[in-house]
Design an enzyme around this catalytic site. Structure first.
Site, PDB file in Angstrom:
ATOM      1  N   ALA A  27       0.818  -1.219   0.000  1.00  0.00           N
ATOM      2  CA  ALA A  27       0.000   0.000   0.000  1.00  0.00           C
ATOM      3  C   ALA A  27       0.851   1.269   0.000  1.00  0.00           C
ATOM      4  O   ALA A  27       1.649   1.477  -0.897  1.00  0.00           O
ATOM      5  CB  ALA A  27      -0.977  -0.038   1.179  1.00  0.00           C
ATOM      6  N   SER A  28       0.701   2.090   1.016  1.00  0.00           N
ATOM      7  CA  SER A  28       1.386   3.386   1.039  1.00  0.00           C
ATOM      8  C   SER A  28       2.883   3.298   1.283  1.00  0.00           C
ATOM      9  O   SER A  28       3.565   4.327   1.227  1.00  0.00           O
ATOM     10  CB  SER A  28       0.736   4.299   2.076  1.00  0.00           C
ATOM     11  OG  SER A  28      -0.480   4.802   1.565  1.00  0.00           O
ATOM     12  N   MET A  29       3.416   2.120   1.491  1.00  0.00           N
ATOM     13  CA  MET A  29       4.876   2.010   1.549  1.00  0.00           C
ATOM     14  C   MET A  29       5.484   2.218   0.166  1.00  0.00           C
ATOM     15  O   MET A  29       6.698   2.316   0.029  1.00  0.00           O
ATOM     16  CB  MET A  29       5.303   0.665   2.142  1.00  0.00           C
ATOM     17  CG  MET A  29       5.077   0.564   3.643  1.00  0.00           C
ATOM     18  SD  MET A  29       5.749   1.961   4.569  1.00  0.00           S
ATOM     19  CE  MET A  29       7.489   1.831   4.201  1.00  0.00           C
ATOM     20  N   TYR A 127      -1.962  14.481   4.182  1.00  0.00           N
ATOM     21  CA  TYR A 127      -1.632  13.225   3.496  1.00  0.00           C
ATOM     22  C   TYR A 127      -2.212  13.238   2.093  1.00  0.00           C
ATOM     23  O   TYR A 127      -3.389  13.544   1.911  1.00  0.00           O
ATOM     24  CB  TYR A 127      -2.200  12.060   4.302  1.00  0.00           C
ATOM     25  CG  TYR A 127      -1.712  10.707   3.878  1.00  0.00           C
ATOM     26  CD1 TYR A 127      -0.472  10.241   4.322  1.00  0.00           C
ATOM     27  CD2 TYR A 127      -2.482   9.893   3.065  1.00  0.00           C
ATOM     28  CE1 TYR A 127      -0.018   8.990   3.948  1.00  0.00           C
ATOM     29  CE2 TYR A 127      -2.037   8.635   2.688  1.00  0.00           C
ATOM     30  CZ  TYR A 127      -0.803   8.192   3.143  1.00  0.00           C
ATOM     31  OH  TYR A 127      -0.349   6.948   2.764  1.00  0.00           O
TER      32      TYR A 127
END
Length: 198
Positions: A27-29, A127
């Site tokens: 995901a957001s990694m 974000y």
């Protein structure tokens, strides 16, 4: 390697044990990985973090704040890296961009560029998926390669990250851990169509 073991279940309902070869949706990694890609291009002298994003992606020229007022300064690469650009979320017609994955970075970035900025660039933190997606598009523009291919060739392959992919193979799909969300206090498995995608 000093210590390497796996605990828990790959799938809760089946009580399927978690083997060491299990793969996970990151995901957001992908955001720090994208930032690394940008910094590779900075090291190569292809851009500066203080450059206006419109220098490379013209759709961002002439952006305004809500109400039509121009911002004090344009959005810079640095703002995108630090979630301080003020970019709006995707418009309603692109709200399904992460579930359908049927649009290019060029298309999504152009749509975001047309949205009014939520705040003056560099003044607040919020974000921003659309901001990091814009950096992915910037990688494509400057490298003349697809975002996925650039990350594979310049980051994943040199680091031996052979299982870090955007489109898992059938063999990789068999090793994926089920992704869960909480709904009404209960963990609910996500649809298979989303499992394994970054």
């Amino acid at each position: 390697i000093v210590d390497f073991y796996a605990v828990g279940y790959r799938e809760l309902e089946a009580k399927d044990p978690m083997p060491q070869s299990t793969l996970f949706r990151i995901a957001s990694m992908t955001k720090p990985i994208t930032a690394l890609g940008i910094m590779i291009l900075v090291d190569e002298g292809k851009l500066s973090v203080d450059d206006d994003i419109a220098k490379y992606i013209p759709e961002f020229a002439g952006q305004t704040l809500a109400g039509g007022k121009p911002p004090a300064r344009p959005v810079k690469v640095r703002d995108l890296l630090t979630h301080t650009a003020g970019l709006a979320p995707y418009p309603k017609d692109l709200a399904d961009v992460y579930s359908k994955r049927d649009r290019t970075l060029a298309e999504t970035t152009a749509a975001v560029a047309k949205q009014p900025l939520l705040f003056e660039p560099g003044t607040k933190w919020a974000y921003s998926n659309s901001g990091l997606d814009t950096l992915g598009r910037l990688i494509e523009v400057l490298s003349k390669d697809s975002y996925e291919q650039f990350l594979k060739v310049r980051i994943f392959d040199p680091l031996g990250m052979t299982d870090t992919v955007f489109y898992p193979t059938p063999e990789q799909l068999k090793r994926l851990a089920v992704t869960y969300n909480k709904k009404d206090g209960i963990l609910v498995a996500q649809p298979n169509s989303l499992i394994g995608l970054p």
